[in-house]
Design a protein around this motif. Sequence first.
Motif, PDB file in Angstrom:
ATOM      1  N   GLY A 519       0.845  -1.191   0.000  1.00 23.98           N
ATOM      2  CA  GLY A 519       0.000   0.000   0.000  1.00 23.98           C
ATOM      3  C   GLY A 519       0.874   1.232   0.000  1.00 23.98           C
ATOM      4  O   GLY A 519       2.107   1.150   0.059  1.00 23.98           O
ATOM      5  N   GLY A 520       0.261   2.383  -0.061  1.00 18.31           N
ATOM      6  CA  GLY A 520       1.052   3.612  -0.049  1.00 18.31           C
ATOM      7  C   GLY A 520       0.214   4.836  -0.326  1.00 18.31           C
ATOM      8  O   GLY A 520      -0.994   4.760  -0.561  1.00 18.31           O
ATOM      9  N   THR A 521       0.890   5.978  -0.311  1.00 26.59           N
ATOM     10  CA  THR A 521       0.223   7.268  -0.484  1.00 26.59           C
ATOM     11  C   THR A 521       1.171   8.262  -1.137  1.00 26.59           C
ATOM     12  O   THR A 521       2.370   8.279  -0.833  1.00 26.59           O
ATOM     13  CB  THR A 521      -0.220   7.844   0.879  1.00 26.59           C
ATOM     14  N   PHE A 522       0.620   9.097  -2.025  1.00 29.61           N
ATOM     15  CA  PHE A 522       1.329  10.287  -2.499  1.00 29.61           C
ATOM     16  C   PHE A 522       0.445  11.488  -2.190  1.00 29.61           C
ATOM     17  O   PHE A 522      -0.753  11.482  -2.476  1.00 29.61           O
ATOM     18  CB  PHE A 522       1.612  10.234  -3.996  1.00 29.61           C
ATOM     19  N   ARG A 523       1.054  12.527  -1.585  1.00 29.62           N
ATOM     20  CA  ARG A 523       0.295  13.716  -1.215  1.00 29.62           C
ATOM     21  C   ARG A 523       1.092  14.961  -1.545  1.00 29.62           C
ATOM     22  O   ARG A 523       2.290  15.031  -1.286  1.00 29.62           O
ATOM     23  CB  ARG A 523      -0.002  13.700   0.285  1.00 29.62           C
ATOM     24  N   LEU A 524       0.424  15.982  -2.112  1.00 26.42           N
ATOM     25  CA  LEU A 524       1.033  17.266  -2.434  1.00 26.42           C
ATOM     26  C   LEU A 524       0.182  18.366  -1.807  1.00 26.42           C
ATOM     27  O   LEU A 524      -1.040  18.381  -1.987  1.00 26.42           O
ATOM     28  CB  LEU A 524       1.121  17.457  -3.948  1.00 26.42           C
ATOM     29  N   SER A 525       0.825  19.289  -1.068  1.00 28.07           N
ATOM     30  CA  SER A 525       0.075  20.300  -0.324  1.00 28.07           C
ATOM     31  C   SER A 525       0.675  21.690  -0.504  1.00 28.07           C
ATOM     32  O   SER A 525       1.893  21.837  -0.638  1.00 28.07           O
ATOM     33  CB  SER A 525       0.068  19.985   1.176  1.00 28.07           C
ATOM     34  N   LYS A 526      -0.195  22.675  -0.491  1.00 26.47           N
ATOM     35  CA  LYS A 526       0.188  24.075  -0.277  1.00 26.47           C
ATOM     36  C   LYS A 526      -0.410  24.435   1.075  1.00 26.47           C
ATOM     37  O   LYS A 526      -1.628  24.564   1.216  1.00 26.47           O
ATOM     38  CB  LYS A 526      -0.357  24.984  -1.370  1.00 26.47           C
ATOM     39  N   SER A 527       0.440  24.590   2.086  1.00 28.85           N
ATOM     40  CA  SER A 527      -0.041  24.660   3.460  1.00 28.85           C
ATOM     41  C   SER A 527       0.013  26.057   4.058  1.00 28.85           C
ATOM     42  O   SER A 527      -0.277  26.217   5.238  1.00 28.85           O
ATOM     43  CB  SER A 527       0.777  23.709   4.342  1.00 28.85           C
ATOM     44  N   ILE A 530      -3.368  32.583   2.084  1.00 26.36           N
ATOM     45  CA  ILE A 530      -4.818  32.741   2.199  1.00 26.36           C
ATOM     46  C   ILE A 530      -5.543  31.579   1.537  1.00 26.36           C
ATOM     47  O   ILE A 530      -6.542  31.083   2.041  1.00 26.36           O
ATOM     48  CB  ILE A 530      -5.254  34.087   1.580  1.00 26.36           C
ATOM     49  N   VAL A 531      -5.016  31.134   0.397  1.00 27.75           N
ATOM     50  CA  VAL A 531      -5.584  29.979  -0.294  1.00 27.75           C
ATOM     51  C   VAL A 531      -4.638  28.798  -0.104  1.00 27.75           C
ATOM     52  O   VAL A 531      -3.446  28.889  -0.404  1.00 27.75           O
ATOM     53  CB  VAL A 531      -5.777  30.269  -1.799  1.00 27.75           C
ATOM     54  N   ARG A 532      -5.177  27.703   0.409  1.00 26.60           N
ATOM     55  CA  ARG A 532      -4.386  26.499   0.640  1.00 26.60           C
ATOM     56  C   ARG A 532      -5.081  25.332  -0.060  1.00 26.60           C
ATOM     57  O   ARG A 532      -6.293  25.345  -0.270  1.00 26.60           O
ATOM     58  CB  ARG A 532      -4.234  26.222   2.139  1.00 26.60           C
ATOM     59  N   CYS A 533      -4.301  24.320  -0.390  1.00 24.14           N
ATOM     60  CA  CYS A 533      -4.887  23.188  -1.109  1.00 24.14           C
ATOM     61  C   CYS A 533      -4.066  21.933  -0.864  1.00 24.14           C
ATOM     62  O   CYS A 533      -2.914  21.988  -0.423  1.00 24.14           O
ATOM     63  CB  CYS A 533      -4.998  23.480  -2.608  1.00 24.14           C
ATOM     64  N   GLN A 534      -4.680  20.817  -1.172  1.00 23.53           N
ATOM     65  CA  GLN A 534      -4.020  19.522  -1.000  1.00 23.53           C
ATOM     66  C   GLN A 534      -4.695  18.505  -1.903  1.00 23.53           C
ATOM     67  O   GLN A 534      -5.909  18.532  -2.096  1.00 23.53           O
ATOM     68  CB  GLN A 534      -4.120  19.053   0.455  1.00 23.53           C
ATOM     69  N   THR A 535      -3.901  17.596  -2.458  1.00 24.03           N
ATOM     70  CA  THR A 535      -4.443  16.483  -3.218  1.00 24.03           C
ATOM     71  C   THR A 535      -3.565  15.276  -2.985  1.00 24.03           C
ATOM     72  O   THR A 535      -2.389  15.404  -2.619  1.00 24.03           O
ATOM     73  CB  THR A 535      -4.536  16.809  -4.723  1.00 24.03           C
ATOM     74  N   GLY A 536      -4.137  14.103  -3.169  1.00 28.14           N
ATOM     75  CA  GLY A 536      -3.363  12.897  -2.935  1.00 28.14           C
ATOM     76  C   GLY A 536      -4.079  11.656  -3.429  1.00 28.14           C
ATOM     77  O   GLY A 536      -5.266  11.691  -3.791  1.00 28.14           O
ATOM     78  N   PHE A 537      -3.343  10.562  -3.440  1.00 28.60           N
ATOM     79  CA  PHE A 537      -3.858   9.266  -3.873  1.00 28.60           C
ATOM     80  C   PHE A 537      -3.310   8.210  -2.929  1.00 28.60           C
ATOM     81  O   PHE A 537      -2.137   8.260  -2.531  1.00 28.60           O
ATOM     82  CB  PHE A 537      -3.427   8.967  -5.311  1.00 28.60           C
ATOM     83  N   THR A 538      -4.157   7.258  -2.542  1.00 32.93           N
ATOM     84  CA  THR A 538      -3.722   6.196  -1.634  1.00 32.93           C
ATOM     85  C   THR A 538      -4.286   4.868  -2.098  1.00 32.93           C
ATOM     86  O   THR A 538      -5.340   4.819  -2.750  1.00 32.93           O
ATOM     87  CB  THR A 538      -4.165   6.511  -0.194  1.00 32.93           C
ATOM     88  N   TRP A 539      -3.581   3.796  -1.767  1.00 34.28           N
ATOM     89  CA  TRP A 539      -4.035   2.455  -2.170  1.00 34.28           C
ATOM     90  C   TRP A 539      -3.671   1.420  -1.119  1.00 34.28           C
ATOM     91  O   TRP A 539      -2.748   1.604  -0.331  1.00 34.28           O
ATOM     92  CB  TRP A 539      -3.446   2.073  -3.530  1.00 34.28           C
ATOM     93  N   TYR A 557      -8.402  -1.559  -1.740  1.00 36.45           N
ATOM     94  CA  TYR A 557      -8.994  -0.234  -1.682  1.00 36.45           C
ATOM     95  C   TYR A 557      -8.088   0.782  -2.361  1.00 36.45           C
ATOM     96  O   TYR A 557      -6.860   0.701  -2.247  1.00 36.45           O
ATOM     97  CB  TYR A 557      -9.190   0.144  -0.212  1.00 36.45           C
ATOM     98  N   MET A 558      -8.691   1.775  -3.036  1.00 39.81           N
ATOM     99  CA  MET A 558      -7.966   2.913  -3.589  1.00 39.81           C
ATOM    100  C   MET A 558      -8.838   4.159  -3.433  1.00 39.81           C
ATOM    101  O   MET A 558     -10.065   4.067  -3.456  1.00 39.81           O
ATOM    102  CB  MET A 558      -7.621   2.706  -5.064  1.00 39.81           C
ATOM    103  N   ALA A 559      -8.184   5.311  -3.281  1.00 41.61           N
ATOM    104  CA  ALA A 559      -8.931   6.562  -3.145  1.00 41.61           C
ATOM    105  C   ALA A 559      -8.056   7.724  -3.556  1.00 41.61           C
ATOM    106  O   ALA A 559      -6.832   7.673  -3.466  1.00 41.61           O
ATOM    107  CB  ALA A 559      -9.419   6.750  -1.711  1.00 41.61           C
ATOM    108  N   ASN A 560      -8.700   8.786  -4.034  1.00 39.09           N
ATOM    109  CA  ASN A 560      -8.008  10.059  -4.198  1.00 39.09           C
ATOM    110  C   ASN A 560      -8.835  11.138  -3.516  1.00 39.09           C
ATOM    111  O   ASN A 560     -10.040  10.985  -3.298  1.00 39.09           O
ATOM    112  CB  ASN A 560      -7.800  10.411  -5.675  1.00 39.09           C
TER     113      ASN A 560
END
Length: 864
Positions: A519-527, A530-539, A557-560
């Motif tokens: 299993g694993g995860t990749f995540r990218l964030s602007k933390s 004023i505007v912050r965001c995050q996206t990622g994928f896990t399995w 299982y998989m999710a984004n």
Amino acid sequence: MKLLVLLISMALIFSLDSREYITKFTENPPILDGQIDDPVWNIVDWQSDFIQSIPSRGENATQTTKFKIIYDKENLYVAIRAYDTNPELIVSNMTEHDNFGGDWVEINIDSYDDNRTGFSFTSMACGSNGDEYISDDGSNWDGSWNPIWTNACKIDNEGWSTEMKIPFSQLRFQDKEDQEWGIQVSRIIYRKNERSHWAEIKKDAPWVSSMGTLKGIKNIKTGANLEILPYSAWQIKKMKEDVRNLFRPGNEGKLRVGLDGKYMISQNLAADFTINPDFGQVEADPAEINLSGYETYQSERRPFFIEGNDIYSYPLTTAIFGGNYSSDELFYSRRIGAEPSGYRYVQESIHEEYPENTDIIAAVKLTGKTENGFSIGILESVTDKEILEYTVLDTTTGLLNKKEVTLEPYTNYFVGRLKKDFDDGNTVLGVMATSVVRDEDDAERSFLHSKAHTFGTDYYQRFGENYKYNAILNIVYSRIDGSKDVISGDQLSFPRYFNRPDAHHLRFNPNRTYLEGHGGTFRLSKSKGIVRCQTGFTWRSPGLELNDIGYLYQPDYMANWAWAGYSVEEPTDWLREFSVNLNERSEWNYAGDYSNTTINLNSNLSFKNNFSYYISLSGKNETESFTKLYGGPAILLPGLVEINTNFNSDYTKKFSYSVGYNTTIGSENNYYNRGGWAEFTLKATDKLKLSFNPSYSLTEDDNQYYRAITNGDSKDYLLAKIERQTFNFSFRINYIISPKLSLKYYGRPYITFGEYSNFKKVIDPKADNYDDRFESLGVDDITDHEYYSNYCNYEPDFSYAHFQSNLVLRWDYTAGSSIYFVWTQTREYSDGDSSFDFIDKGDEMFKKYPENIFLIKFNYWLNV
């Protein structure tokens, strides 16, 4: 020209972000009384000019704060003067250790000088103290870290003051002649909700990296190499006597002795150990009735496993808008010393005695950080063999004889963690390995894995201006070994089901003796910003298994996910902070079969008067569930809409409250839930605090799984409508007599009812029309129907009432040493009557003879 040089010099000076403090050595340490009047304090200068971070970032603090720092061969001494033009308004409610109420000041120390970690020591105006371990440049504050140090406080007509004595043995630092540490001194003025700092914390700036610098410490060592904390505990269990049951004698006594300790291997490497630990003073987990197949995640409460546990942390997925996968982790310390995981049904048994938990024979953990940036964590633990005792009737003599069978064999648990910092902590590479090895013969007899191993590697990178961006990547692998029966059970158990009829990517093999997965995860964030965001994928692959020493909610299982948030932190005339967030999450199984998508919009408002309000709206489309039928085919379930909201009053007042409400409505009238909760807190006096937390929920689920029936070569899957009501009411009374003496009481009645009706059989689980997916059995009560003999052999309706309470008197009679007096009581009642009557069920529960446990525990800290 001279003017130009002067201007350039001034620009350079004012462009420096870091402040410096130079301390000095003394042979004559101050007496700690909080008054800062010892002459030795005159060898150093005061530092002041604190800057706010809350509520008005960048402005001068409204009250003056000053501090001094000196040291001797073994300790660091800190004096802080917190001036107040209205000293009568200083909030000094008596609190226990690590309860940060009222006015307080603290010093944070980055003794590793790595710009990522630190040690925090807090002194409160009431005289209590607190401490935390800081990691990830201030992203994590671990309050479970409990060093041995002392403080003293004094309130006078100018404000209040404190003196702290911090032993070097409680810090970690490099073995070198001249030390240069990061430091930060902060103050909270509780009535104003104002926080200010000596080294300014700019907007979106990381915490540890923003610290000032402490210089002047030379030629110090950690001090004593060995600290030990021996204990003895006497426990009496009082229960109702049953002369027919050999395991219910009425009263049972037990004496336990053990030892906790710490050995300093080097300046920055420590070994903590425990022998025969006892956790009798720790509050028990709350009771619940779980109707799903998923395991409930419980937080760790035992001091040995929570103190300094940050190094062993390896979450598979950290997501702002996460699903249940957010609880998955390689190391879940609750596995060690848990209730035995083996289960035995002994047909001839008359009475049985299950052990409450697996005894820990010994455990040791090694933690530290080397000069070249390696963070090391090693944990080793051995648990005892646990057996089920039962009685059988000797038909010759007519007497009951005791017998036993293994539930849990001798087991060795190992966790190893290694992380390496690069580029001042902006890049971190890590690996982690875990191992569980059980006595193989006993493991097979108890239907447990003989071996279970996991391995993970992770990468963290922060970048951009002010480190506003970060990326995380981790990959994990697992392997479990056991007999054919054990591994077959894994393949066929919830929620894996390798035999699911429409899962073409799964294959059941009855001859397997091991199972592997990843299993694993990749995540990218602007933390920041004023505007912050995050996206990622896990399995999670179907064969992944972590639950011998970790926690895995669901394999296959998989999710984004994606999150975007807008926040305003600049105060207005009436608003302190405002944020709005938009979230999305989509889920599949490992074969890529789509399950569902959830969209969420939420907003949070914090007002100048310290009130706050939160509201959240979520929607989920029609879901293809791969686990609803417990090994049957996937089934389509209608979509849902959910609303959550809560309101919080000003927590700085003597009386404060929070109230919340949630409701979920499913399409096709298939699901309905509503619930509410409240929390009321009354600070009755400076020493007495009362809190009450009632909650109620009503759930009507038209698709509650009931059971599967073999029907020739196929299976019939039965669902039913369940109406469930749950009432939960917890209350706490904390009487803090002094910073060293406290009396705490916790009580929680929990009552739940469940009534089944509208039984139906699944005939076409993916039919376009919802009603075409089922065939009604035509009755509300299956026990009155002709299907009863085929489909049901027990009454499904239930009611359950449970009460648990915990009374703890704790006296910290000297530094690091305590005496506990504990009284724990448990009552429970259950029957098949699902009628909604809280008063009647509660009355029946309290008529039951309780199980009482009385405990006296004594420990004494020795610095060898």
